[in-house]
Motif scaffolding. Structure first.
Motif, PDB file in Angstrom:
ATOM      1  N   UNK A  97       0.846  -1.194   0.000  1.00  0.00           N
ATOM      2  CA  UNK A  97       0.000   0.000   0.000  1.00  0.00           C
ATOM      3  C   UNK A  97       0.885   1.249   0.000  1.00  0.00           C
ATOM      4  N   UNK A  98       0.694   2.092  -1.021  1.00  0.00           N
ATOM      5  CA  UNK A  98       1.499   3.303  -1.178  1.00  0.00           C
ATOM      6  C   UNK A  98       0.598   4.531  -1.094  1.00  0.00           C
ATOM      7  N   UNK A  99       1.113   5.571  -0.441  1.00  0.00           N
ATOM      8  CA  UNK A  99       0.426   6.849  -0.346  1.00  0.00           C
ATOM      9  C   UNK A  99       1.288   7.884  -1.053  1.00  0.00           C
ATOM     10  N   UNK A 100       0.703   8.664  -1.965  1.00  0.00           N
ATOM     11  CA  UNK A 100       1.435   9.624  -2.803  1.00  0.00           C
ATOM     12  C   UNK A 100       1.161  11.048  -2.313  1.00  0.00           C
ATOM     13  N   UNK A 101       2.247  11.811  -2.068  1.00  0.00           N
ATOM     14  CA  UNK A 101       2.112  13.203  -1.635  1.00  0.00           C
ATOM     15  C   UNK A 101       2.859  14.095  -2.626  1.00  0.00           C
ATOM     16  N   UNK A 102       2.112  14.935  -3.339  1.00  0.00           N
ATOM     17  CA  UNK A 102       2.705  15.867  -4.304  1.00  0.00           C
ATOM     18  C   UNK A 102       1.699  16.970  -4.579  1.00  0.00           C
ATOM     19  N   UNK A 103       2.173  18.208  -4.638  1.00  0.00           N
ATOM     20  CA  UNK A 103       1.255  19.319  -4.890  1.00  0.00           C
ATOM     21  C   UNK A 103       0.840  19.414  -6.346  1.00  0.00           C
ATOM     22  N   UNK A 104       1.526  18.714  -7.239  1.00  0.00           N
ATOM     23  CA  UNK A 104       1.210  18.727  -8.664  1.00  0.00           C
ATOM     24  C   UNK A 104       0.257  17.580  -9.013  1.00  0.00           C
ATOM     25  N   UNK A 105      -0.923  17.918  -9.517  1.00  0.00           N
ATOM     26  CA  UNK A 105      -1.887  16.895  -9.926  1.00  0.00           C
ATOM     27  C   UNK A 105      -1.293  16.002 -11.012  1.00  0.00           C
ATOM     28  N   UNK A 106      -0.533  16.589 -11.922  1.00  0.00           N
ATOM     29  CA  UNK A 106       0.110  15.817 -12.984  1.00  0.00           C
ATOM     30  C   UNK A 106       1.051  14.766 -12.397  1.00  0.00           C
ATOM     31  N   UNK A 107       1.889  15.181 -11.447  1.00  0.00           N
ATOM     32  CA  UNK A 107       2.847  14.246 -10.848  1.00  0.00           C
ATOM     33  C   UNK A 107       2.134  13.167 -10.029  1.00  0.00           C
ATOM     34  N   UNK A 108       1.081  13.523  -9.333  1.00  0.00           N
ATOM     35  CA  UNK A 108       0.325  12.504  -8.597  1.00  0.00           C
ATOM     36  C   UNK A 108      -0.210  11.445  -9.545  1.00  0.00           C
ATOM     37  N   UNK A 109      -0.761  11.889 -10.685  1.00  0.00           N
ATOM     38  CA  UNK A 109      -1.279  10.934 -11.677  1.00  0.00           C
ATOM     39  C   UNK A 109      -0.160  10.079 -12.266  1.00  0.00           C
TER      40      UNK A 109
END
Length: 83
Positions: free
Chosen positions: A8-20
């Motif tokens: 299970x991974x949780x992604x933290x990034x302010x960029x919607x592009x990078x999160x996707x």
């Protein structure tokens, strides 16, 4: 080697592009499941405590609570691997 359950991974990034992009790359592996994401540190800390991921990907430069501050807080409340 196969894990008995997906990682299970949780992604933290302010960029919607990078999160996707990060989510898409990780989920190409059937042994990885992205369980959630956050746009900034405070939101991440709240969701991580609730979702209990195995690993966190963490952007360093974010508005509000930045990556380094988030990492320090995370290690105080719920230490886990962070990339």
């Amino acid at each position: 080697m196969l894990w008995p359950t997906p990682i299970k991974v949780f992604v933290v990034d302010d960029s919607a592009f990078m999160r996707r992009m990060i989510t898409a790359m990780l989920e190409e592996d059937p042994q990885i499941r992205v369980v959630g994401y956050a746009r900034e540190g405070k939101e991440a800390l709240e969701k991580i405590q609730r979702l209990k991921p195995d690993v966190v990907t963490l952007d360093v430069e974010m508005p509000g609570l930045g990556g380094i501050e988030t990492l320090k807080a995370l290690m105080d409340i719920q230490p886990l691997p962070v990339v």
